[in-house]
Design an enzyme around this catalytic site. Structure first.
Site, PDB file in Angstrom:
ATOM      1  N   CYS A 113     -25.729 -16.752  35.028  1.00 21.46           N
ATOM      2  CA  CYS A 113     -24.988 -15.188  34.443  1.00 21.46           C
ATOM      3  C   CYS A 113     -25.757 -13.722  34.652  1.00 21.46           C
ATOM      4  CB  CYS A 113     -24.642 -15.174  33.563  1.00 21.46           C
ATOM      5  SG  CYS A 113     -23.043 -16.387  33.168  1.00 21.46           S
ATOM      6  N   HIS A 252     -23.057  -7.894  31.190  1.00 24.47           N
ATOM      7  CA  HIS A 252     -22.256  -9.591  31.645  1.00 24.47           C
ATOM      8  C   HIS A 252     -20.847  -9.726  31.239  1.00 24.47           C
ATOM      9  CE1 HIS A 252     -21.299 -12.696  33.165  1.00 24.47           C
ATOM     10  NE2 HIS A 252     -22.054 -14.161  31.702  1.00 24.47           N
ATOM     11  N   ASN A 282     -14.729 -14.519  33.074  1.00 22.47           N
ATOM     12  CA  ASN A 282     -15.957 -14.812  32.910  1.00 22.47           C
ATOM     13  C   ASN A 282     -16.742 -15.808  34.963  1.00 22.47           C
ATOM     14  OD1 ASN A 282     -19.164 -15.817  33.506  1.00 22.47           O
ATOM     15  ND2 ASN A 282     -18.990 -16.023  31.076  1.00 22.47           N
TER      16      ASN A 282
HETATM   17  O1  UT7 Z   1     -21.539 -16.085  30.535  1.00 23.15           O
HETATM   18  C1  UT7 Z   1     -22.514 -16.604  30.115  1.00 23.15           C
HETATM   19  C2  UT7 Z   1     -22.382 -16.651  27.919  1.00 23.15           C
HETATM   20  N1  UT7 Z   1     -21.742 -17.136  28.303  1.00 23.15           N
HETATM   21  C3  UT7 Z   1     -20.862 -16.690  26.654  1.00 23.15           C
HETATM   22  O2  UT7 Z   1     -21.264 -15.371  26.137  1.00 23.15           O
HETATM   23  C4  UT7 Z   1     -19.438 -17.259  26.174  1.00 23.15           C
HETATM   24  C5  UT7 Z   1     -20.653 -16.930  24.886  1.00 23.15           C
HETATM   25  N2  UT7 Z   1     -19.113 -18.223  23.816  1.00 23.15           N
HETATM   26  C6  UT7 Z   1     -18.051 -17.472  23.281  1.00 23.15           C
HETATM   27  O3  UT7 Z   1     -17.142 -16.735  24.454  1.00 23.15           O
HETATM   28  C7  UT7 Z   1     -16.825 -18.246  22.329  1.00 23.15           C
HETATM   29  O4  UT7 Z   1     -17.890 -19.007  21.362  1.00 23.15           O
HETATM   30  C8  UT7 Z   1     -16.226 -19.387  23.180  1.00 23.15           C
HETATM   31  C9  UT7 Z   1     -14.684 -17.767  23.483  1.00 23.15           C
HETATM   32  C10 UT7 Z   1     -16.621 -20.333  23.845  1.00 23.15           C
HETATM   33  C11 UT7 Z   1     -15.350 -19.971  21.818  1.00 23.15           C
HETATM   34  O5  UT7 Z   1     -15.051 -19.217  20.857  1.00 23.15           O
HETATM   35  P1  UT7 Z   1     -15.316 -19.241  19.202  1.00 23.15           P
HETATM   36  O6  UT7 Z   1     -14.864 -18.539  18.385  1.00 23.15           O
HETATM   37  O7  UT7 Z   1     -16.837 -20.040  19.501  1.00 23.15           O
HETATM   38  O8  UT7 Z   1     -14.860 -20.825  19.122  1.00 23.15           O
HETATM   39  P2  UT7 Z   1     -15.269 -22.129  18.273  1.00 23.15           P
HETATM   40  O9  UT7 Z   1     -16.116 -22.832  19.600  1.00 23.15           O
HETATM   41  O10 UT7 Z   1     -15.521 -22.112  16.920  1.00 23.15           O
HETATM   42  O11 UT7 Z   1     -13.439 -23.245  18.478  1.00 23.15           O
HETATM   43  C12 UT7 Z   1     -12.709 -22.949  17.636  1.00 23.15           C
HETATM   44  C13 UT7 Z   1     -12.264 -23.910  17.908  1.00 23.15           C
HETATM   45  C14 UT7 Z   1     -12.651 -25.077  17.050  1.00 23.15           C
HETATM   46  O12 UT7 Z   1     -11.198 -25.928  16.608  1.00 23.15           O
HETATM   47  P3  UT7 Z   1     -12.044 -26.387  15.317  1.00 23.15           P
HETATM   48  O13 UT7 Z   1     -13.322 -27.035  15.792  1.00 23.15           O
HETATM   49  O14 UT7 Z   1     -12.119 -25.398  14.578  1.00 23.15           O
HETATM   50  O15 UT7 Z   1     -10.279 -27.095  15.227  1.00 23.15           O
HETATM   51  C15 UT7 Z   1     -11.804 -25.615  18.862  1.00 23.15           C
HETATM   52  O16 UT7 Z   1     -11.334 -26.349  19.333  1.00 23.15           O
HETATM   53  O17 UT7 Z   1     -11.032 -23.311  18.891  1.00 23.15           O
HETATM   54  C16 UT7 Z   1     -10.432 -24.198  19.077  1.00 23.15           C
HETATM   55  N3  UT7 Z   1     -10.474 -24.189  20.644  1.00 23.15           N
HETATM   56  C17 UT7 Z   1      -9.262 -24.051  21.599  1.00 23.15           C
HETATM   57  N4  UT7 Z   1      -8.209 -23.823  20.575  1.00 23.15           N
HETATM   58  C18 UT7 Z   1      -7.333 -23.795  21.649  1.00 23.15           C
HETATM   59  C19 UT7 Z   1     -11.682 -24.266  21.867  1.00 23.15           C
HETATM   60  N5  UT7 Z   1     -11.307 -24.010  23.240  1.00 23.15           N
HETATM   61  C20 UT7 Z   1     -10.031 -23.803  22.978  1.00 23.15           C
HETATM   62  C21 UT7 Z   1      -9.143 -23.100  23.496  1.00 23.15           C
HETATM   63  N6  UT7 Z   1      -7.858 -23.749  23.173  1.00 23.15           N
HETATM   64  N7  UT7 Z   1      -9.037 -23.083  24.631  1.00 23.15           N
END
Ligand code: UT7
Length: 325
Positions: A113, A252, A282
């Protein structure tokens, strides 16, 4: 003293729009989750005949037109991408062919990125040696080809597109003022993609684990905010510029919550942070040049304004660049 200035910008996005409601029919997700956790509403997905090199070429033509140059004027083409059409030749060579930029040498640069920011820094170094050069710096991706469409953790996040800037040397008191780039390969597993060439049909078969992007989202999130805020602080300190003098920050685009956190870290109002992650998701190396082009064409960048760019991506790679527009 000669500085590197951007004299033309362009961008290109695929026609097809994929909404959160479309994704609800593909994986166990919801518009509500995607909107609140990421800020993304839609993303563009490349269709048949749209690949990284031709999106890059389209963006490049628009940037050249704005700069009042023709492809024959170009000396160098740098493409930041992790989704080149093929491993060899580079995407940059395909763009060179597509444009007919016979005089230009061309290469790809993989900083995920951060690819555009790293490319701009390389261009800046060439221009220190030869300010007359005309350099095309592009960020272009078709990440949809490298996403596991059954993995809700990642497939809702990414999109396709390209952005381009024409850069040259100028004695005017503006251009790239400072740039700081960083890498930390020890954390590579948190965000990685084993396979590269987006046109290889073999890699699209189910079960090809290495073919799709994998991310430990929460860990990447924490690192991204900390690293971008630190890089920004370093370029501002280097130039002795107070953050409130910056007209616009173009970070980004990965997640609206990252952008809000960044605004908090910098004590800047969110209006000073450029946001288009809602429209395109993204697009990796393409996010920053697409946003520069949008902001430029919308009249949000005026001559003399201080513009801050910052990025964070797989590798990890990150950095910040301060520009007087
Ligand atoms: O481009 C390079 C840099 N990339 C980034 O900077 C991305 C950085 N990360 C993020 O933007 C966020 O961490 C995400 C958007 C990827 C995820 O958000 P989060 O608030 O960190 O969620 P999480 O990964 O902690 O997941 C929370 C919950 C999980 O369920 P449990 O384990 O708490 O029951 C996931 O399974 O959300 C669930 N989950 C979803 N639920 C519905 C993950 N993806 C989805 C989804 N729809 N698409």
């Amino acid at each position: 003293m000669s500085r590197s200035i951007i004299i033309g910008t362009g961008s290109a996005l695929p026609e097809r729009v994929l909404t959160n409601f479309d994704l609800e029919k593909m994986v166990d997700t919801s518009d509500e989750w995607i909107t609140t956790r990421t800020g993304i509403k839609t993303r563009r997905i490349a269709g048949p005949g749209e690949n990284t090199s031709n999106l890059a070429s389209l963006a490049a033509r628009k940037a050249l037109a704005m700069a009042g140059l023709t492809p024959a004027d170009l000396d160098l083409i740098i493409v930041g991408t992790i989704t080149p059409d093929m491993t060899m030749p580079s995407c940059a060579c395909l763009v060179q062919k597509e444009l007919g930029a016979a005089k230009a040498f061309a290469f790809d640069l993989n900083a995920a990125c951060s690819g555009f920011l790293f490319g701009l820094d390389v261009a800046d170094k060439y221009l220190c040696a030869n300010p007359a050069m005309k350099i095309l710096v592009i960020g272009a991706e078709t990440l949809s080809s490298r996403v596991d469409w059954q993995d809700r953790n990642t497939c809702v996040l990414f999109g396709d597109g390209a952005g381009a800037c024409v850069v040259t040397g100028s004695d005017a008191d503006r251009g790239v003022l400072a740039s700081r780039l960083f890498a930390d390969g020890s954390l590579w597993e948190l965000l990685h993609l084993e396979a590269a060439p987006s046109q290889n049909p073999e890699l699209r078969r189910p079960g090809q684990e290495g073919a799709a992007i994998r991310m430990a989202g929460r860990e990447v999130f924490k690192n991204a905010v900390r690293a971008m805020a630190d890089a920004i602080q370093q370029v501002l300190t280097q130039e002795g510029v107070a953050v409130d003098r910056v007209r616009l920050v173009i970070p980004h685009q990965a997640n609206i919550r990252i952008l809000k956190s960044l605004a908090d870290h910098l004590s800047l109002p969110l209006e000073k942070i450029y946001v288009n992650v809602d429209k395109y998701g993204n697009t990796s190396a393409a996010t920053i040049p697409i946003a520069i082009d949008e902001a430029n064409r919308a009249g949000r960048l005026r001559e003399g304004d201080l513009l801050l760019l910052c990025s964070f991506g797989g590798g990890f790679t990150w950095g910040a660049t301060l520009i007087r527009w």
